[in-house]
Design an enzyme around this catalytic site. Structure first.
Site, PDB file in Angstrom:
ATOM      1  N   SER A   1      94.360 -46.662  86.097  1.00 49.11           N
ATOM      2  CA  SER A   1      93.478 -47.824  86.066  1.00 49.11           C
ATOM      3  C   SER A   1      92.130 -47.498  86.708  1.00 49.11           C
ATOM      4  O   SER A   1      91.969 -46.499  87.411  1.00 49.11           O
ATOM      5  CB  SER A   1      94.151 -49.018  86.736  1.00 49.11           C
ATOM      6  OG  SER A   1      94.495 -48.697  88.046  1.00 49.11           O
TER       7      SER A   1
ATOM      8  N   GLU B   1     102.174 -61.137  85.047  1.00 50.43           N
ATOM      9  CA  GLU B   1     101.639 -61.832  83.863  1.00 50.43           C
ATOM     10  C   GLU B   1     101.753 -60.930  82.633  1.00 50.43           C
ATOM     11  O   GLU B   1     102.143 -61.374  81.550  1.00 50.43           O
ATOM     12  CB  GLU B   1     100.171 -62.222  84.083  1.00 50.43           C
ATOM     13  CG  GLU B   1      99.971 -63.388  85.048  1.00 50.43           C
ATOM     14  CD  GLU B   1     100.214 -63.010  86.501  1.00 50.43           C
ATOM     15  OE1 GLU B   1     100.194 -61.815  86.834  1.00 50.43           O
ATOM     16  OE2 GLU B   1     100.453 -63.928  87.309  1.00 50.43           O
TER      17      GLU B   1
ATOM     18  N   GLU C   1     110.512 -46.362  85.065  1.00 43.02           N
ATOM     19  CA  GLU C   1     110.661 -46.959  86.385  1.00 43.02           C
ATOM     20  C   GLU C   1     111.576 -48.174  86.275  1.00 43.02           C
ATOM     21  O   GLU C   1     111.082 -49.281  86.177  1.00 43.02           O
ATOM     22  CB  GLU C   1     109.258 -47.412  86.781  1.00 43.02           C
ATOM     23  CG  GLU C   1     108.923 -47.305  88.215  1.00 43.02           C
ATOM     24  CD  GLU C   1     107.765 -48.230  88.520  1.00 43.02           C
ATOM     25  OE1 GLU C   1     107.301 -48.943  87.620  1.00 43.02           O
ATOM     26  OE2 GLU C   1     107.346 -48.226  89.674  1.00 43.02           O
TER      27      GLU C   1
ATOM     28  N   GLN D   1      98.455 -40.993  90.691  1.00 42.62           N
ATOM     29  CA  GLN D   1      98.368 -41.571  89.363  1.00 42.62           C
ATOM     30  C   GLN D   1      96.985 -42.152  89.161  1.00 42.62           C
ATOM     31  O   GLN D   1      96.564 -43.035  89.905  1.00 42.62           O
ATOM     32  CB  GLN D   1      99.448 -42.644  89.221  1.00 42.62           C
ATOM     33  CG  GLN D   1      99.579 -43.199  87.836  1.00 42.62           C
ATOM     34  CD  GLN D   1      99.285 -44.668  87.805  1.00 42.62           C
ATOM     35  OE1 GLN D   1      98.289 -45.120  88.348  1.00 42.62           O
ATOM     36  NE2 GLN D   1     100.168 -45.436  87.173  1.00 42.62           N
TER      37      GLN D   1
END
Lengths: 381, 401
Positions: free
Chosen positions: B137, B384, B252, B134
Site C-alpha cells: 500500500s 469494510e 493468512e 511488505q
C-alpha cells in the site's frame, strides 16, 4: 480432525431437502398454524416411513441406530421449511430421555411406537413461573399406595393436545437443594383428570396448558430414579437446545438465501439494491452469523453424540449464539426486503416469528450466557 | 465429523509440548511476567531475545511446518501447523520472527516464484537470516490496492522503480520486501501491476520509521528513488502482480492460535474479576459483567469452530479465500470489544501506562486495547473491504464499485 458431514449425512441432507421442498410447502405451514391439530397426519406418516422418528433409536427398539448428529442434519432441513408438528417433542423431549433413563420394559413399550410414528409424546416442564429451574417445579406428585397422584398446572407444553404420552417433570419431595425431589413420570395423556387447552401463540405452534387434577399414575411409570430426575432434565435441556439450534440454523439459511436473491434482483435507483454497500454489508453480517451458527451447532451436536464432557457447555454456547443469530438474521431479512418483507403474505414473517419462539425455547441467550459464565468462572451466581 | 486428531498428529502435539516444557525454562525471567521488569518490545535487547528464540524453534523444525521439505520446511500438513500455533498460544510461548516472510513472502514464492527464487529465498526466510517487509500500500492507495502509483520502468535487465510505500511493517530492519509496482500505466488498473522482490539494501531505498498510536515505533515508510531491481526478481507474470498479491492475502487464515490467545485473555480477566471487589462483591459475581464475559467466551468458541471448518475445507483443497473473511471480520471486531471489556474490568487503573506506579500488569491491557484498533480491523484489508468480498464472492451480490 475432520469438520465436515460424511457422505451418508450429505445424502441424508440432500434427500431431506428434496422431500421437504415437495411435501412441506409454506401453504401447509400456514394451514397448520390455523389448524386445530397443528400437524398433517399424512406428512407425519411419511416422515415415519422415511425413518426420521426412529433415526436416533437403536435397531433393537425399531429405530435406525443413527447418531444425534444425524438427527440434527434432518432437523436443520425441517427448520428450513418450518415443518409443523410434534417431531421434536416426540423424539427429543420424550423419546431420548426414555431411551437414556427408561427401564427395559418402558423402552420396549414406547420406543418402537415413537420410532414408527404411532406414538406422539411430549414433555411437560414449565409452570407458571416460566423458569427453566428446579426451583420452579412445584406440580406435586404424592404417593397413594402403588400410585402417584399429580395435581397442578403445566404451561407451554408443546403438542399436548395430540400427545399419547406426556413426560411430566414433577416434585415428589423436598431435599436440601431444589434439584433433589424432582421426578419424571410417564403419563398416559388419556388418564382421567388431565385437561388440555391449546394456547394461542405467535407462530400458531400448539403450546398447551395442561391441568392435572387428581391424576393417578402407577409407580412403575417413574422414569429413572424417584427424586433424582433433575439429572435427566438437564440432559433433555442440552439436547433440546442443540436440536433447536439446528432448527434455527436451517431457517436462517433460508432467510439468507432468500434475502441475497432479492438483493440481487430488486432494483432501486436503476441498480440492484445488493450493489449498495449498506445492503451488501448487512447481508455479509448475516452470512457471518449464520456461518458461526452452523459451525457451533454441528460441534455441539457432535459433542452430544460422542458424550463428550464438553457437551453441556457446548450446548449453552450454541444456544446463546443461535438465539441471537436467528433474531438478527430474520430482522435483517425483513429490512433488506423493505415493505414487502413486512407483509403477512411474505414468508419471511413466519421465520421472524419463529425466531422469537426459538429464542425463548429451552433457554434464551441470557439464560445460556449465565450458564457459560458459571462454567468458565467455576462460580454460580 | 471427528474432532479428534490422528495418532500421528497427537504424537506431533506431544513432541511440541515436550519441547516447549524443556525449552521454555531457558526463557528470561521477565517473559510472561508483567511484574518483572523487562526490555521494551522495540529495544535491541528484545530483538536479540526474539531472534535467539526463533533460532531454537527453527533448529527444532517448528518454523515452516507445512512448507515442503526441499525448501527447509517440515513437510507436514496445515493441521500440524494449526496444532503448533495452538500449543504455542496455550503455553504462552513466544512465536517466530519474520512474520511477513513466513506468512506472506514465502507462500507466494512457493506458489508463484521461479525455482531460482525458491532456492535463493525460502531457506533464509525460515532461518530468519533474511527479514522481510511488505510494500504494497501507499499513502494514496490502501484498500484500493489497484490504485498504486509507484512506477517501474524496464531498462535492460532491470526495472527502475520510483515511488513511495506506506505502511510497510518493520522495514527498517528488513533485508527484503515484497513490492507491488505499476508496470503498465495504460492497461486497466488491475492488469498493469507487477510483483517484485525488493532488496532493501539497494541504492535508492530510504526508510523512515513512524509510530502507531499504541506506541509501536517499528513501522516504516519507504521511499524508492531510481531503485534498480533485476528482472529475475519478478514473481509471476509481468502486469499480473495484482493477482499474485491477492493470492498472498489468501494464505493468512488459520486462526487457531489467535483463538487460544483469546481464551488466555479471558482466563486472565476471570482471575482479575475474582480478586477485584466492587459494591462488596467480586466482579466475577456481577450479573451484568458475567453476561458480557460469557459472550466473549461464546464468540471465542464460535470462532474456533468456524476456523476448524475452514481448515477442513482448506485441507480438502477447496477455495477458502473469500470464505475465510467471515471469520476474519468477526475476529477483528470481537477482539476490540474484548480489549475494551478488559479496560472496564480494571477500572481507573486501565489508564495507567507501562512503567507507571500502580499500573496493572505493567500497562499490558492499555497497550493491547490500543493495538486492537489497528491490525484486527484495518491491517490485511479493512473489514469494510472484507465485507465487500463476502458480499461479492461468497454471496454473489453485484459489485458495489
Amino acid at each position: 480432525m475432520n469438520f465436515s458431514l460424511n457422505e451418508e449425512q450429505v445424502m441424508l441432507k440432500t434427500s431431506a431437502r428434496n422431500f421437504l421442498e415437495k411435501e412441506c410447502p409454506k401453504r401447509l405451514v400456514r394451514e397448520m398454524a390455523a389448524n386445530k391439530q397443528g400437524y398433517s397426519p399424512e406428512l407425519w406418516k411419511k416422515l415415519a416411513e422415511l425413518g426420521w422418528m426412529g433415526l436416533v433409536f437403536p435397531e433393537e427398539y425399531g429405530g435406525v441406530g443413527s447418531t444425534f448428529l444425524d438427527l440434527t442434519v434432518v432437523l436443520e432441513e425441517m427448520g428450513r421449511v418450518l415443518v409443523p408438528g410434534p417431531f421434536v417433542p416426540t423424539v427429543v423431549l420424550a423419546g431420548r430421555p426414555i431411551l437414556a433413563a427408561g427401564t427395559e420394559q418402558q423402552k420396549r413399550r414406547l420406543i418402537p411406537g415413537i420410532a414408527n410414528g404411532s406414538i406422539i409424546a411430549t414433555l411437560a416442564f414449565l409452570e407458571a413461573g416460566g423458569e427453566l429451574a428446579a426451583s420452579a417445579i412445584n406440580v406435586r406428585g404424592t404417593t397413594h399406595g402403588e400410585d402417584f397422584i399429580i395435581d397442578g398446572t403445566k404451561l407451554f407444553v408443546p403438542d399436548a393436545h395430540v400427545a399419547d404420552y406426556i413426560l411430566c417433570v414433577i416434585r415428589t419431595g423436598d431435599g436440601v437443594s431444589k434439584e433433589e425431589g424432582v421426578t419424571l413420570l410417564l403419563v398416559d395423556a388419556k388418564t382421567v383428570g388431565i385437561h388440555t387447552e391449546v394456547l394461542k401463540t405467535l407462530t400458531g405452534e400448539k403450546l398447551c396448558e395442561v391441568v392435572f387434577s387428581n391424576v393417578m399414575v402407577p409407580r412403575g411409570n417413574i422414569l429413572g430414579v424417584l427424586g433424582n430426575g433433575w439429572q435427566i432434565v438437564q440432559r433433555i435441556l442440552d439436547e433440546a437446545a442443540v436440536a433447536e439450534c439446528a432448527w434455527m440454523t436451517g431457517g436462517a439459511q433460508w432467510i439468507l438465501e432468500t434475502t441475497v436473491n432479492y438483493a440481487r434482483e430488486r432494483l432501486a435507483f436503476g441498480q440492484p439494491i445488493g450493489s449498495f454497500q449498506a445492503v451488501a454489508h448487512r447481508c455479509a453480517n448475516m452470512a457471518i452469523e449464520v456461518e458461526g451458527a452452523i459451525s457451533i451447532t454441528q460441534y455441539a451436536a457432535w459433542a452430544i453424540s460422542e458424550n463428550d464432557p464438553e457437551a453441556s457447555a457446548a450446548a449453552s454456547v450454541a444456544k446463546a449464539w443461535c438465539s441471537e443469530m436467528y433474531k438478527h438474521v430474520a430482522g435483517d431479512g425483513i429490512q433488506v426486503h423493505g415493505a414487502t418483507g413486512f407483509t403477512w403474505d411474505h414468508d419471511l414473517n413466519l421465520y421472524f416469528k419463529r425466531a422469537k419462539t426459538s429464542e425463548i425455547a429451552f433457554g434464551d441467550g441470557r439464560y445460556h450466557r449465565e450458564r457459560v459464565a458459571a462454567y468458565i468462572t467455576g462460580e454460580g451466581n | 465429523m471427528d474432532f479428534n486428531y490422528s495418532p500421528q498428529e497427537e504424537a506431533f502435539r506431544r513432541e511440541v509440548r515436550g519441547w516447549l516444557a524443556e525449552n521454555m525454562r531457558e526463557l528470561p525471567p521477565w517473559w510472561g511476567r508483567p511484574d518483572v521488569p523487562g526490555p521494551d518490545v522495540d529495544s535491541d535487547e528484545y530483538r536479540h531475545f526474539s531472534f535467539w528464540w526463533h533460532r531454537k524453534l527453527y533448529d527444532a523444525g517448528f518454523v515452516g511446518i507445512a512448507w515442503p521439505k526441499e525448501y527447509g520446511g517440515r513437510g507436514a500438513t496445515l493441521i500440524e501447523q494449526a496444532l503448533f500455533n495452538e500449543e504455542l498460544a496455550r503455553h504462552r510461548a513466544p512465536g517466530p520472527v519474520n512474520v511477513i516472510g513466513i506468512g506472506w513472502a514465502g507462500p507466494t514464492i512457493i506458489a508463484a516464484g521461479t525455482e531460482e527464487q525458491k532456492k535463493r529465498f525460502l531457506p533464509k526466510i525460515l532461518s530468519a537470516e533474511e527479514i522481510w517487509a511488505q510494500a504494497f500500500s501507499e499513502p494514496g492507495a490502501g484498500s484500493d490496492l489497484a490504485g498504486i502509483q509507484t512506477r517501474a520502468v524496464e531498462d535492460g535487465d532491470d526495472f527502475v522503480v520510483n515511488g513511495q510505500k506506506w505502511p510497510t511493517g518493520a522495514a527498517e530492519r528488513a533485508d527484503w520486501a515484497i513490492l507491488l509496482v505499476r508496470t503498465d500505466p495504460d492497461a486497466p488498473r488491475h492488469r498493469g501491476i507487477s510483483y517484485l522482490l525488493l532488496d532493501m539494501h539497494a541504492p535508492g531505498v530510504t526508510v523512515r520509521p513512524f509510530r502507531w498510536m499504541d506506541g509501536d515505533s517499528s513501522n516504516c515508510e519507504v521511499f524508492l528513488d531510481n531503485v534498480r531491481i533485476p528482472k529475475t526478481m519478478l514473481v509471476g507474470k509481468k502486469n499480473l502482480g495484482f493477482y499474485v498479491a491477492m493470492g498472498t492475502l489468501e494464505f493468512e487464515r488459520s486462526q487457531l492460535g489467535a483463538t487460544v490467545g483469546r481464551e488466555n485473555i479471558i482466563n486472565d480477566l476471570i482471575r482479575t474479576m475474582k480478586r477485584t471487589e466492587r459494591d462488596g462483591q467480586p466482579l466475577s459475581q456481577d450479573p451484568v459483567l458475567r453476561q458480557e464475559l460469557a459472550q466473549h467466551w461464546i464468540e471465542t468458541k464460535v470462532m474456533k469452530y468456524m476456523g476448524l471448518r475452514m481448515l477442513t475445507s482448506q485441507l480438502k483443497g477447496e477455495a477458502t479465500g473469500p470464505k475465510a473473511n467471515l471469520g476474519f471480520v468477526m475476529a477483528g471486531e470481537s477482539i476490540q470489544r474484548l480489549q475494551d471489556f478488559a479496560i472496564r474490568i480494571i477500572g481507573p487503573y486501565g489508564q495507567l501506562a507501562r512503567g507507571s506506579k500502580h499500573a496493572v500488569d505493567n500497562g499490558r491491557w492499555l497497550r493491547s486495547y490500543l493495538t486492537s484498533r489497528g491490525v484486527p480491523t484495518i491491517g490485511g484489508g479493512p473489514v469494510e473491504i472484507k465485507r465487500n468480498i463476502i458480499a461479492m464472492r461468497v454471496l454473489g451480490l453485484p459489485r458495489s464499485y
